[in-house]
Design an enzyme around this catalytic site. Structure first.
Site, mmCIF file in Angstrom:
data_model
loop_
_atom_site.group_PDB
_atom_site.id
_atom_site.type_symbol
_atom_site.label_atom_id
_atom_site.label_comp_id
_atom_site.label_asym_id
_atom_site.label_seq_id
_atom_site.Cartn_x
_atom_site.Cartn_y
_atom_site.Cartn_z
ATOM 1 N N GLY A 169 2.724 1.958 10.708
ATOM 2 C CA GLY A 169 3.712 3.026 10.533
ATOM 3 C C GLY A 169 4.463 3.392 11.804
ATOM 4 N N LYS A 212 0.120 4.244 -0.182
ATOM 5 C CA LYS A 212 -0.487 5.441 0.419
ATOM 6 C C LYS A 212 -0.239 6.625 -0.526
ATOM 7 C CE LYS A 212 0.066 3.203 4.802
ATOM 8 N NZ LYS A 212 0.179 3.261 6.240
ATOM 9 N N GLU A 251 -6.490 4.677 8.102
ATOM 10 C CA GLU A 251 -6.230 6.103 7.865
ATOM 11 C C GLU A 251 -7.480 6.778 7.309
ATOM 12 O OE1 GLU A 251 -2.629 5.532 5.628
ATOM 13 O OE2 GLU A 251 -1.674 4.868 7.487
ATOM 14 N N GLU A 281 -5.279 -5.107 10.821
ATOM 15 C CA GLU A 281 -4.237 -4.101 11.021
ATOM 16 C C GLU A 281 -4.494 -3.315 12.302
ATOM 17 O OE1 GLU A 281 -2.273 -2.882 7.108
ATOM 18 O OE2 GLU A 281 -4.119 -1.759 7.223
ATOM 19 N N HIS A 323 -9.403 1.260 5.154
ATOM 20 C CA HIS A 323 -8.088 1.398 5.789
ATOM 21 C C HIS A 323 -8.226 2.352 6.974
ATOM 22 C CE1 HIS A 323 -3.964 2.555 6.543
ATOM 23 N NE2 HIS A 323 -3.620 1.424 5.955
ATOM 24 N N SER A 351 3.603 -2.417 10.233
ATOM 25 C CA SER A 351 5.060 -2.414 10.381
ATOM 26 C C SER A 351 5.735 -3.724 9.964
ATOM 27 C CB SER A 351 5.453 -2.034 11.811
ATOM 28 O OG SER A 351 5.018 -0.714 12.104
ATOM 29 N N ASN A 375 0.875 -1.180 0.000
ATOM 30 C CA ASN A 375 0.000 0.000 0.000
ATOM 31 C C ASN A 375 0.907 1.222 0.000
ATOM 32 O OD1 ASN A 375 -1.784 2.071 0.540
ATOM 33 N ND2 ASN A 375 -2.198 1.450 2.672
HETATM 34 P P1 PGA Z 1 2.972 0.029 7.568
HETATM 35 O O1 PGA Z 1 1.493 0.302 6.996
HETATM 36 O O2 PGA Z 1 3.452 -1.251 6.967
HETATM 37 O O3 PGA Z 1 3.783 1.227 7.117
HETATM 38 O O4 PGA Z 1 2.863 -0.055 9.059
HETATM 39 C C1 PGA Z 1 0.582 -0.748 6.873
HETATM 40 C C2 PGA Z 1 -0.702 -0.234 6.288
HETATM 41 O O5 PGA Z 1 -1.075 0.913 6.543
HETATM 42 O O6 PGA Z 1 -1.387 -0.971 5.552
#
Ligand code: PGA
Length: 245
Positions: free
Chosen positions: A169, A9, A93, A163, A91, A206, A7
């Site tokens: 992140g 982003k 976010e 997640e 997601h 992560s 992803n």
């Molecule tokens: P990350 O993000 O691997 O940077 O923690 C995962 C995600 O948001 O799907």
């Protein structure tokens, strides 16, 4: 089979995206691994043309509506038109920063179904909910509301990504024990909601080439949704390579 989905982003200029494509093409992919990348809308068409045979290309969001006066939105039909084969839905976010609700997620799943685009439904608890021991409650609500009124056939092929928000992140990952417990909880909830299920359940938060072996080798973990470590082709592919079979 393991499923490794990236992803991006809101990252990568078009030049960087092209460099990624060139690097990904040079990689020898591990066997029994499906790769996918959710790229920003403007790149879907071009990257799919160049990489679509080696790697599934998808979107990070879809509108809950089919067409009309929804400035800034992109419909499922448009995604299909551009060659997207899958799409992230819900997601964290988007849930947290853009106020996407479980009800909208439900509508988005319906839109994708109409155009045969595979959804990757993202679920997971926040840090506070984790501390308050509310993970199962949150997962139940997100799955029940998100899948309300849908039948197994409506979401055939769907993938679910667990997640935990506190792991996204942050460099902190859930422990394998925790991942296994929550993936098993999600599978049971899916059986209750959809009747039966052979839905793949991924872990996200992560994941990197260094922790992939530990977090993803267990047969109950179908793969990963990867943010930061998906920006470089070699590190995304190494995640697949490092999983023990
Ligand atoms: P990350 O993000 O691997 O940077 O923690 C995962 C995600 O948001 O799907």
């Amino acid at each position: 089979m393991k499923y490794i989905f990236g992803n991006w982003k809101m990252n990568h200029t078009s030049t960087e995206a092209r460099q990624f494509v060139a690097e990904f093409k040079r990689q020898k992919l591990p066997q029994d691994t499906v790769f996918g990348i959710a790229v920003p809308f403007p790149y879907i068409k071009e990257i799919n043309k160049k990489l679509g045979k080696k790697c599934k290309i998808g979107a990070q969001n879809v509108s809950f509506a089919s067409k009309g006066a929804f400035t800034g939105e992109v419909s499922a039909e448009m995604l299909l038109d551009c060659g997207a084969s899958f799409c992230l839905v819900g997601h964290s976010e988007r849930r947290q920063l853009l106020g996407v609700t479980d009800q909208q997620i439900n509508q988005k799943l319906l839109q994708l179904k109409n155009f045969n685009i595979t959804p990757i439904l993202c679920v997971g608890e926040s840090c506070e909910e984790y501390k308050d021991n509310k993970t199962e409650e949150v997962l139940t609500r997100q799955l029940k509301e998100g899948l309300k009124g849908l039948k197994y056939a409506d979401v055939a092929g769907m993938i679910v990504a667990y997640e935990p928000v506190w792991a996204i992140g942050t460099g902190k990952t859930a422990s394998l024990r925790n991942i296994k417990r929550n993936l098993s909880f999600i599978r049971k909830a899916l059986v209750k909601i959809l009747g039966k299920h052979d839905i793949k359940v991924l872990y996200g938060g992560s994941v990197t080439e260094s922790n992939a072996e530990e977090l993803l080798s267990d047969s109950s973990v179908d793969g990963a949704l990867v943010g930061g470590a998906s920006l470089k082709a070699s590190s995304l592919v190494n995640i697949g390579r490092n999983i023990r079979r």
